[in-house]
Design a protein around this motif. Structure first.
Motif, PDB file in Angstrom:
ATOM      1  N   PHE A 114      51.735  17.990  79.261  1.00  0.00           N
ATOM      2  CA  PHE A 114      50.462  18.268  79.919  1.00  0.00           C
ATOM      3  C   PHE A 114      50.781  19.072  81.172  1.00  0.00           C
ATOM      4  CE2 PHE A 114      49.897  14.526  77.315  1.00  0.00           C
ATOM      5  CZ  PHE A 114      48.714  14.813  76.646  1.00  0.00           C
TER       6      PHE A 114
ATOM      7  N   GLU B 267      43.657  19.744  80.742  1.00  0.00           N
ATOM      8  CA  GLU B 267      45.047  19.568  80.320  1.00  0.00           C
ATOM      9  C   GLU B 267      45.150  19.187  78.854  1.00  0.00           C
ATOM     10  OE1 GLU B 267      43.746  15.523  80.464  1.00  0.00           O
ATOM     11  OE2 GLU B 267      43.292  17.239  81.732  1.00  0.00           O
TER      12      GLU B 267
ATOM     13  N   CYS C  52      47.563  15.060  84.624  1.00  0.00           N
ATOM     14  CA  CYS C  52      48.792  15.457  83.936  1.00  0.00           C
ATOM     15  C   CYS C  52      49.937  14.508  84.283  1.00  0.00           C
ATOM     16  CB  CYS C  52      49.162  16.887  84.293  1.00  0.00           C
ATOM     17  SG  CYS C  52      47.898  18.076  83.795  1.00  0.00           S
TER      18      CYS C  52
END
Length: 306
Positions: free
Chosen positions: A178, A188, A74
Motif C-alpha cells: 500500500f 491506497e 497505508c
C-alpha cells in the motif's frame, strides 16, 4: 497454524470494533481462522483495550493484537500484510473494516468463489446500516448503495473493506503493498488493486459474501455525501496519475477529466426531471471537480491518527 487471517485495522472506534469482534465467531468460526486487530492509535489504544478484554474473557477465535505507531491507512495496512506474510502457514488475508460486520456465510462465500474461480483476490458487497432515521435520498444515493455484479470472475475490484487476498497475490507486486503516498488521502486500496490487475492477478466477486457497515447520523447528510464524492474524484485521479506519469500522462488525464466535467455539467439539467436522483447527479458533478483538483496537485488528508 491458522491459514486464514481476518485482518481489522482500527482507529478510535472501540464500540464498533467490539460489535465486529463479537460477531465473527458465529460467522467465521472455523478451525483454520485467526483474527488480527491492528490498532492505529498509539496514544489512546481503545481498540487494543477492546481486543485485550475479549481475550481475557475467553474469546472463541485465536486473536492477535498489533499496535501500529505510524499513523495512516497505508501504515496500518502494510503492517497487517507484513505480519501475515511472516507466518508461512498463512494462505489468505480477509480484510474488513472496524465499522463493519460480516453477514452469515461471508467467509465461506469468499473462499468458495476463490477456489472455483481460481482468483487471487475476491470481494463482496457492503450493505449500509443507518443509525437513526435517515432521509429517503440517503438510502437511495450511490454512496450508500451496495455494489452488485454477477458471481464469478470480474475484471477489476475497487476497495479493501470486504476483500480476500491470497498469499500469491502479495507475491505478484513489490512492497510496500500500500503506497505511502496515499497514507492520509485514501485510494491506497484502489492503487493496490490496480497494480495487482496490471501484474496479471485474477479477481472474483461473490454476491453472497456480504458485510454490513454502520452509517452514523453525521454521514447521512448532504454535505458529507458531496464531500465523499469529491474525495473519490481526488483519490481515483491520484491513482491514475501514478499509473500514467509524466506530462503525456497528465495531459491524457486532463483531457479525460475535462470531457467528463463537460458531460456532467450538461447532465445537471436532469435534476429538473421528476424522480431524478438529484444527489447522485450533483455528486458526479462534484466528483469531476475533484478530479481536476487532484490533477492541479491538490492533496487530500482525511485519515490517520492525529
Amino acid at each position: 497454524m491458522p491459514a486464514i487471517w481476518i485482518a481489522i485495522p482500527t482507529f478510535r472506534r472501540p464500540d464498533r470494533l467490539a460489535h465486529l469482534l463479537k460477531t465473527l465467531p458465529g460467522v467465521a468460526g472455523r478451525h483454520d481462522v485467526m483474527v488480527l486487530v491492528a490498532d492505529n492509535d498509539p496514544h489512546g489504544q481503545d481498540g487494543a483495550a477492546v481486543a485485550q478484554q475479549l481475550q481475557a474473557d475467553g474469546y472463541a477465535l485465536p486473536l492477535t493484537l498489533l499496535t501500529v505507531g505510524q499513523p495512516g491507512l497505508c501504515a496500518v495496512r502494510n503492517a497487517i500484510a507484513d505480519a501475515a506474510l511472516s507466518d508461512p502457514a498463512m494462505r489468505f488475508v480477509a480484510m474488513i473494516d472496524d465499522d463493519e460486520w460480516p453477514q452469515p456465510g461471508w467467509l465461506d462465500a469468499l473462499l468458495i468463489c476463490q477456489a472455483q474461480v481460481g482468483a487471487d483476490v475476491v470481494a463482496g458487497p457492503v450493505d449500509s446500516c443507518f443509525v437513526g432515521h435517515p432521509p429517503r435520498w440517503a438510502r437511495e444515493t450511490l454512496v450508500f448503495r451496495p455494489e452488485e455484479r454477477p458471481w464469478g470472475a470480474t475484471p477489476m475490484l475497487w476497495a479493501s473493506n470486504n476483500l480476500l487476498v491470497s498469499r500469491r497475490a502479495f507475491a505478484m507486486i513489490d512492497a510496500p503493498f500500500f503506497d505511502p503516498r496515499f497514507n492520509r488521502s485514501g485510494g491506497e486500496d484502489l492503487d493496490f488493486l490496480a497494480r495487482l490487475r496490471n501484474a496479471g492477478a485474477r479477481f472474483g466477486w461473490s454476491p453472497d459474501a456480504r458485510v454490513s457497515e454502520w452509517v452514523p447520523v453525521e454521514r447521512a447528510r448532504l454535505s458529507w455525501v458531496l464531500r465523499r464524492m469529491w474525495r473519490i474524484g481526488c483519490t481515483e485521479t491520484m491513482a491514475r496519475r501514478k499509473a500514467l506519469p509524466g506530462r503525456a500522462g497528465t495531459a491524457k488525464l486532463l483531457a479525460r477529466s475535462l470531457a467528463i466535467l463537460a458531460l456532467r455539467t450538461a447532465g445537471l439539467t436532469a435534476m429538473l426531471l421528476p424522480g431524478a436522483r438529484r444527489v447522485d447527479i450533483a455528486g458526479q458533478w462534484i466528483k469531476s471537480w475533484g478530479r481536476l483538483y487532484a490533477l492541479a496537485g491538490g492533496a487530500q488528508n482525511h485519515y490517520g491518527a492525529l
